[in-house]
Design a protein around this motif. Sequence first.
Motif, PDB file in Angstrom:
ATOM      1  N   PRO B   8      -7.882   0.944  -8.495  1.00 51.70           N
ATOM      2  CA  PRO B   8      -7.138  -0.318  -8.502  1.00 51.70           C
ATOM      3  C   PRO B   8      -6.200  -0.450  -9.702  1.00 51.70           C
ATOM      4  O   PRO B   8      -5.114  -1.029  -9.580  1.00 51.70           O
ATOM      5  CB  PRO B   8      -8.251  -1.381  -8.565  1.00 51.70           C
ATOM      6  CG  PRO B   8      -9.433  -0.735  -7.931  1.00 51.70           C
ATOM      7  CD  PRO B   8      -9.338   0.731  -8.289  1.00 51.70           C
ATOM      8  N   GLU B   9      -6.576   0.107 -10.826  1.00 46.80           N
ATOM      9  CA  GLU B   9      -5.800  -0.062 -12.064  1.00 46.80           C
ATOM     10  C   GLU B   9      -4.408   0.563 -11.983  1.00 46.80           C
ATOM     11  O   GLU B   9      -3.504   0.156 -12.722  1.00 46.80           O
ATOM     12  CB  GLU B   9      -6.550   0.551 -13.264  1.00 46.80           C
ATOM     13  CG  GLU B   9      -7.845  -0.172 -13.639  1.00 46.80           C
ATOM     14  CD  GLU B   9      -8.969   0.025 -12.628  1.00 46.80           C
ATOM     15  OE1 GLU B   9      -8.941   1.030 -11.873  1.00 46.80           O
ATOM     16  OE2 GLU B   9      -9.869  -0.839 -12.552  1.00 46.80           O
ATOM     17  N   SER B 198      -8.312  -4.917  -6.601  1.00 46.15           N
ATOM     18  CA  SER B 198      -9.307  -5.148  -7.650  1.00 46.15           C
ATOM     19  C   SER B 198     -10.555  -5.843  -7.120  1.00 46.15           C
ATOM     20  O   SER B 198     -11.662  -5.574  -7.563  1.00 46.15           O
ATOM     21  CB  SER B 198      -8.699  -5.957  -8.799  1.00 46.15           C
ATOM     22  OG  SER B 198      -8.231  -7.193  -8.311  1.00 46.15           O
TER      23      SER B 198
END
Lengths: 330, 330
Positions: B8-9, B198
């Motif tokens: 997700p980052e 996220s």
Amino acid sequence: MKMLINVPETVVSDALRGLAAAHPDLTVDVEHQVIVRRDAPVAGKVGLVSGGGSGHEPLHGGFVGPGMLDAACPGAVFTSPVPDQMARAAAAVDSGKGVLFIVKNYTGDVLNFNMAAEMAEDEGIQVASVLVNDDVAVTDSLYTAGRRGTGATLFVEKIAGAAADEGAPLERVEALARRVNESSRSFGVALSACTTPSKGSPTFDLPPGELELGIGIHGEPGRERRAMMTSREIADFAVNAVLEDLEPTGPVLVLVNGMGATPQLELYGFNAEVQRVLGERGVTAARTLVGNYVTSLDMAGCSVTLCQADDELMRLWDAPVQTPGLRWGR
Amino acid sequence: MKMLINVPETVVSDALRGLAAAHPDLTVDVEHQVIVRRDAPVAGKVGLVSGGGSGHEPLHGGFVGPGMLDAACPGAVFTSPVPDQMARAAAAVDSGKGVLFIVKNYTGDVLNFNMAAEMAEDEGIQVASVLVNDDVAVTDSLYTAGRRGTGATLFVEKIAGAAADEGAPLERVEALARRVNESSRSFGVALSACTTPSKGSPTFDLPPGELELGIGIHGEPGRERRAMMTSREIADFAVNAVLEDLEPTGPVLVLVNGMGATPQLELYGFNAEVQRVLGERGVTAARTLVGNYVTSLDMAGCSVTLCQADDELMRLWDAPVQTPGLRWGR
């Protein structure tokens, strides 16, 4: 599965009415299910006709217009159109220079386009056909003897369309289309199955935490099922599967295609990984197209198509195109 | 929920790398998250800058190019970009003729674009801002005081972009953008919630057999939940909600927008119903665009935006545009 539809029976005709309303430059015969560019037949130009089951939009109806197809015949969802549609399309677009049928390799489509070619020839229309069979995932499948036709269809329709636009004769447009197909390979991956309106539930069962490698565009099963992979891992697997078979000696056209429900944000991120693998393998991506072009209803997932391109194919790829699904100018 | 991502980052930076690879006519600063047309600043031209949280692609990065935006600043998913991004974009596109910020009405975006305008003005750049707030569904929401900015953003960016392309001065481009926003209204419907990378699970719970009317583009709740409706019923509800507020006295531009996961086949079918309602209400659809343009990740659903258009807005709408997400020639 919830759908934005009225009833399954009218999904295709409803979509055709909506297509007609949005694109006044197309003539849409909703009753006979034929989409034709409004100015057809174009004098002195070879006519290009494609078609297949619905559910892969924008393919094929969204690729009708200057620089690409002259007509498309949509069948019911995941079902071949009938010969009458194709013969009707051929008659609508033939300017006397002949018609090329672009046929994805599925048993029903092949049979019906063959029959339509005979019907059109009986009417005095010269017809050539080219088969698209680019999918390296499986050799035979639920719907196919031999390889399936998937993403390369877009390359064939665009490049043959540009050649026809320039006034190339039928033999030349046919030869080019064949060359594009022979220079192209695809591999697809599903994160979810798709749901047809008539069935109303997913075409196969794909548990959470698993993905299907080597799927087709009709929800037919793939080559292998695995635990969920990262974008990086999927790109490694898909691009290497293609390159095992293609071994390009020059630059390639790249299609990073969404299957329908995967967000554009994810497709672009996946493209970064596809480009990385190509770079590692020493392959130059001359042009890259990212988006939902050859879809499978609401399936989440993606496919990669590579086409080895020389200067001529590249020039024809870059030529202007004006269709609902693919358009660019000079 | 399975996603075609690494972690997700890096979703946004991965997508920016993929965008850069596919579009060599864009300069993509992955580190600072700014997308700029390569030939910026264009001499004598007002610069157009927009931006917002990621997850709405092709909005905004996909609308950078000749005839539309000069730069876009993507934030994290559903999160405003920071003032530094916007100020950097303004500096990159200002030719001395000033810069217009196009801001969707969400609290974070409004605050940050205001701060960026001050920063840019400190550097001697003339800045004007226009707020887009077209969504008639709710007056206040999780992210907004006042109406949300949704589909009309595309109309504002396209039409203001065309005017800037013609060499209109800043006051005129700003006035046009404001007029397009004031002439536009939207209403959205969700068949499913979306899932942010996220969080990894749907942003709200929407049971099978129900839909949410009046949703925004961040998975924020809508106006009303009902038992599942047909395409016909949804079009009646959405178009009438828009027309209650807009009451057009002339032809309209129509955007039938997909939220991300709804197949093109369904969107075109839905468009047929939208056109039917417009016809019943005596409203002429002068131009219609159907597709995924202002999305909400993998949400299934649609929105309808109408913009009352006079001859001038229509001419600017028809002007050529060359961006990844929207393009047409003469």
